[in-house]
Design a protein around this motif. Structure first.
Motif, PDB file in Angstrom:
ATOM      1  N   LEU A  32      -1.195  40.427  -4.743  1.00  0.00           N
ATOM      2  CA  LEU A  32      -0.682  40.298  -3.382  1.00  0.00           C
ATOM      3  C   LEU A  32      -0.545  41.692  -2.790  1.00  0.00           C
ATOM      4  N   ASP A  33      -1.317  41.974  -1.746  1.00  0.00           N
ATOM      5  CA  ASP A  33      -1.172  43.220  -0.991  1.00  0.00           C
ATOM      6  C   ASP A  33      -0.220  42.936   0.159  1.00  0.00           C
ATOM      7  N   TRP A  34       0.911  43.642   0.182  1.00  0.00           N
ATOM      8  CA  TRP A  34       1.970  43.353   1.142  1.00  0.00           C
ATOM      9  C   TRP A  34       2.294  44.596   1.961  1.00  0.00           C
ATOM     10  N   ASN A  35       2.056  44.507   3.256  1.00  0.00           N
ATOM     11  CA  ASN A  35       2.459  45.545   4.204  1.00  0.00           C
ATOM     12  C   ASN A  35       3.742  45.065   4.876  1.00  0.00           C
ATOM     13  N   LYS A  38       8.863  48.237   5.334  1.00  0.00           N
ATOM     14  CA  LYS A  38       9.280  49.312   4.430  1.00  0.00           C
ATOM     15  C   LYS A  38       8.102  50.032   3.788  1.00  0.00           C
ATOM     16  N   GLY A  39       6.874  49.559   4.067  1.00  0.00           N
ATOM     17  CA  GLY A  39       5.700  50.204   3.498  1.00  0.00           C
ATOM     18  C   GLY A  39       4.803  49.215   2.766  1.00  0.00           C
ATOM     19  N   PHE A  40       3.841  49.738   2.013  1.00  0.00           N
ATOM     20  CA  PHE A  40       2.857  48.928   1.305  1.00  0.00           C
ATOM     21  C   PHE A  40       3.250  48.752  -0.161  1.00  0.00           C
ATOM     22  N   ILE A  41       3.090  47.533  -0.644  1.00  0.00           N
ATOM     23  CA  ILE A  41       3.263  47.257  -2.075  1.00  0.00           C
ATOM     24  C   ILE A  41       2.136  46.344  -2.527  1.00  0.00           C
ATOM     25  N   GLN A  42       1.697  46.547  -3.743  1.00  0.00           N
ATOM     26  CA  GLN A  42       0.746  45.633  -4.357  1.00  0.00           C
ATOM     27  C   GLN A  42       1.465  44.981  -5.535  1.00  0.00           C
ATOM     28  N   LYS A 109      -4.929  27.575  -7.532  1.00  0.00           N
ATOM     29  CA  LYS A 109      -3.771  28.475  -7.598  1.00  0.00           C
ATOM     30  C   LYS A 109      -3.913  29.564  -6.531  1.00  0.00           C
ATOM     31  N   LEU A 110      -2.785  30.209  -6.200  1.00  0.00           N
ATOM     32  CA  LEU A 110      -2.796  31.357  -5.296  1.00  0.00           C
ATOM     33  C   LEU A 110      -3.388  32.538  -6.059  1.00  0.00           C
ATOM     34  N   PHE A 111      -4.511  33.065  -5.553  1.00  0.00           N
ATOM     35  CA  PHE A 111      -5.264  34.081  -6.287  1.00  0.00           C
ATOM     36  C   PHE A 111      -5.170  35.473  -5.651  1.00  0.00           C
ATOM     37  N   ARG A 112      -5.380  35.544  -4.352  1.00  0.00           N
ATOM     38  CA  ARG A 112      -5.373  36.831  -3.672  1.00  0.00           C
ATOM     39  C   ARG A 112      -4.658  36.659  -2.346  1.00  0.00           C
ATOM     40  N   GLY A 113      -3.677  37.518  -2.080  1.00  0.00           N
ATOM     41  CA  GLY A 113      -2.916  37.413  -0.848  1.00  0.00           C
ATOM     42  C   GLY A 113      -2.881  38.723  -0.090  1.00  0.00           C
ATOM     43  N   TYR A 114      -2.930  38.607   1.230  1.00  0.00           N
ATOM     44  CA  TYR A 114      -2.823  39.749   2.129  1.00  0.00           C
ATOM     45  C   TYR A 114      -1.707  39.409   3.112  1.00  0.00           C
ATOM     46  N   GLN A 115      -0.575  40.082   2.976  1.00  0.00           N
ATOM     47  CA  GLN A 115       0.625  39.698   3.705  1.00  0.00           C
ATOM     48  C   GLN A 115       1.178  40.847   4.529  1.00  0.00           C
ATOM     49  N   MET A 116       1.693  40.489   5.709  1.00  0.00           N
ATOM     50  CA  MET A 116       2.427  41.447   6.547  1.00  0.00           C
ATOM     51  C   MET A 116       3.754  40.795   6.913  1.00  0.00           C
ATOM     52  N   SER A 117       4.795  41.612   6.951  1.00  0.00           N
ATOM     53  CA  SER A 117       6.105  41.071   7.311  1.00  0.00           C
ATOM     54  C   SER A 117       6.874  42.081   8.148  1.00  0.00           C
ATOM     55  N   GLN A 118       7.831  41.537   8.880  1.00  0.00           N
ATOM     56  CA  GLN A 118       8.735  42.366   9.667  1.00  0.00           C
ATOM     57  C   GLN A 118      10.129  41.761   9.558  1.00  0.00           C
ATOM     58  N   LEU A 119      11.085  42.598   9.198  1.00  0.00           N
ATOM     59  CA  LEU A 119      12.466  42.129   9.119  1.00  0.00           C
ATOM     60  C   LEU A 119      12.938  41.686  10.484  1.00  0.00           C
TER      61      LEU A 119
END
Length: 120
Positions: A32-35, A38-42, A109-119
């Motif tokens: 899961l690549d998550w922007n 607070k920044g980017f996390i894998q 199954k969930l295999f690859r995710g590209y996510q963006m979020s904002q509090l």
């Protein structure tokens, strides 16, 4: 089950706050690549399960409201808001964040995710 049904079931379940249930949705090779704000996390499977554990400790209740969900073959895009109730104030539901994610589904199954979020 279609890819869209899998993703809908995932977000309608308690997987975000139930690590055992979370594991049942994750492909062993998930990334899961998550922007976030607070920044980017894998994240890999263990990281996602650990986050689910943290959420279950921090919040009494968790609810997802999906506003958009689109499917194209094995890809599902979903836009949702995540609401929680805290231990300190269990009567008040608060908006945690807004999310948009594209999921690739593989082998049911969930295999690859590209996510963006904002509090909120």
């Amino acid at each position: 089950m279609t890819a869209k049904e899998l993703v809908q079931n995932f977000y309608q379940s308690d997987a975000l706050v139930n690590s055992e249930l979370m594991k049942s949705y994750l492909h062993p090779e998930i990334i899961l690549d998550w922007n976030s704000s607070k920044g980017f996390i894998q994240m890999k499977s263990d990281d996602i399960v650990a986050l689910s554990n943290e959420l279950s400790i921090a919040y009494l209740d968790s609810k997802i409201e999906i506003s958009h969900i689109l499917e194209e073959e094995n890809l599902v895009s979903v836009r949702y808001s995540h609401f929680v109730k805290t231990i300190e104030n269990p009567r008040e539901e608060m908006l945690l964040a807004h999310f948009i994610v594209i999921w690739e589904v593989k082998e049911g199954k969930l295999f690859r995710g590209y996510q963006m979020s904002q509090l909120s």
